[in-house]
Enzyme design. Structure first.
Site, PDB file in Angstrom:
ATOM      1  N   HIS A 127      -2.307   6.160  -9.111  1.00  0.00           N
ATOM      2  CA  HIS A 127      -1.152   5.300  -8.780  1.00  0.00           C
ATOM      3  C   HIS A 127      -0.772   5.448  -7.320  1.00  0.00           C
ATOM      4  CE1 HIS A 127       0.256   9.199 -10.290  1.00  0.00           C
ATOM      5  NE2 HIS A 127       1.248   9.103  -9.418  1.00  0.00           N
ATOM      6  N   HIS A 130       2.615   5.266  -4.989  1.00  0.00           N
ATOM      7  CA  HIS A 130       4.079   5.239  -4.955  1.00  0.00           C
ATOM      8  C   HIS A 130       4.490   4.332  -3.802  1.00  0.00           C
ATOM      9  CE1 HIS A 130       5.007   9.032  -7.286  1.00  0.00           C
ATOM     10  NE2 HIS A 130       3.739   9.300  -6.964  1.00  0.00           N
TER      11      HIS A 130
HETATM   12  P1  AMP Z   1       2.783  11.900  -9.311  1.00  0.00           P
HETATM   13  O1  AMP Z   1       3.632  13.139  -9.393  1.00  0.00           O
HETATM   14  O2  AMP Z   1       2.369  11.496  -7.960  1.00  0.00           O
HETATM   15  O3  AMP Z   1       1.627  12.005 -10.300  1.00  0.00           O
HETATM   16  O4  AMP Z   1       3.728  10.716  -9.823  1.00  0.00           O
HETATM   17  C1  AMP Z   1       3.961  10.427 -11.159  1.00  0.00           C
HETATM   18  C2  AMP Z   1       5.252   9.673 -11.210  1.00  0.00           C
HETATM   19  O5  AMP Z   1       5.332   9.038 -12.474  1.00  0.00           O
HETATM   20  C3  AMP Z   1       6.500  10.546 -11.063  1.00  0.00           C
HETATM   21  O6  AMP Z   1       7.229  10.134  -9.906  1.00  0.00           O
HETATM   22  C4  AMP Z   1       7.274  10.287 -12.346  1.00  0.00           C
HETATM   23  O7  AMP Z   1       8.666  10.191 -12.142  1.00  0.00           O
HETATM   24  C5  AMP Z   1       6.695   8.973 -12.817  1.00  0.00           C
HETATM   25  N1  AMP Z   1       6.762   8.750 -14.253  1.00  0.00           N
HETATM   26  C6  AMP Z   1       6.392   9.618 -15.232  1.00  0.00           C
HETATM   27  N2  AMP Z   1       6.609   9.059 -16.433  1.00  0.00           N
HETATM   28  C7  AMP Z   1       7.096   7.822 -16.222  1.00  0.00           C
HETATM   29  C8  AMP Z   1       7.524   6.754 -17.065  1.00  0.00           C
HETATM   30  N3  AMP Z   1       7.484   6.851 -18.395  1.00  0.00           N
HETATM   31  N4  AMP Z   1       7.975   5.621 -16.497  1.00  0.00           N
HETATM   32  C9  AMP Z   1       8.026   5.495 -15.143  1.00  0.00           C
HETATM   33  N5  AMP Z   1       7.643   6.477 -14.299  1.00  0.00           N
HETATM   34  C10 AMP Z   1       7.198   7.630 -14.819  1.00  0.00           C
END
Ligand code: AMP
Ligand code: ZN
Length: 140
Positions: free
Chosen positions: A98, A100
């Site tokens: 993903h 951000h």
């Molecule tokens: P990373 O730490 O770069 O892997 O980012 C993962 C992101 O996914 C984090 O910022 C979380 O807050 C976000 N996240 C996890 N679960 C969900 C969810 N169910 N809906 C939206 N965002 C999520």
């Protein structure tokens, strides 16, 4: 395989979806750095930036810029970070690739202030050489 992002794609888990096409979906991060913090992901499950095929990455980049324009226009931040964390050591917590998109403000809580190193003598060239030796034009 348990993957919260695959659950969102399959509508088994709720998300505030901003945009969706046949290969990419974007939704709001549930724990935002700032309000409007969005994620852009491929609908196919790839672990990270290193394992996603270039053709999929191209689709994601296009949507990431589209969503960035929309966040910039609607939220009017002072800046934007477009980042991807790869590997636990780099802060990755969901192992489905993903980007951000984080709206940034001069006075916000997000600090990213590393203690910077200096290269000693010619070691910058040595680092460049070992990296250059691995650069190949491979996958498309
Ligand atoms: P990373 O730490 O770069 O892997 O980012 C993962 C992101 O996914 C984090 O910022 C979380 O807050 C976000 N996240 C996890 N679960 C969900 C969810 N169910 N809906 C939206 N965002 C999520
Ligand atoms: Zn997944």
């Amino acid at each position: 395989m348990d993957c919260i992002f695959c659950d969102i794609i399959e509508k088994k888990s709720k998300a505030e979806v901003l945009f969706e096409n046949k290969s990419v979906i974007s939704f709001l991060d549930i724990r935002p750095v700032n309000y409007g913090h969005a994620l852009v992901i491929p609908k196919n499950h790839y672990i990270d930036f290193l394992s996603i095929p270039l053709i999929e990455l191209n689709n994601i980049i296009e949507v990431t810029q589209k969503i960035s324009y929309a966040i910039n226009k609607s939220i009017n931040p002072d800046g934007l970070n477009v980042i991807t964390n790869n590997g636990q050591a780099a802060g990755q917590s969901v192992f489905h690739f993903h980007f951000h998109i984080i709206p940034r403000f001069y006075k916000d809580s997000f600090t990213f202030k590393p203690v910077l190193k200096n290269y000693e003598r010619d070691s910058i060239t040595e680092f460049a050489e070992i990296i250059r030796s691995e650069i190949k034009l491979e996958r498309v």
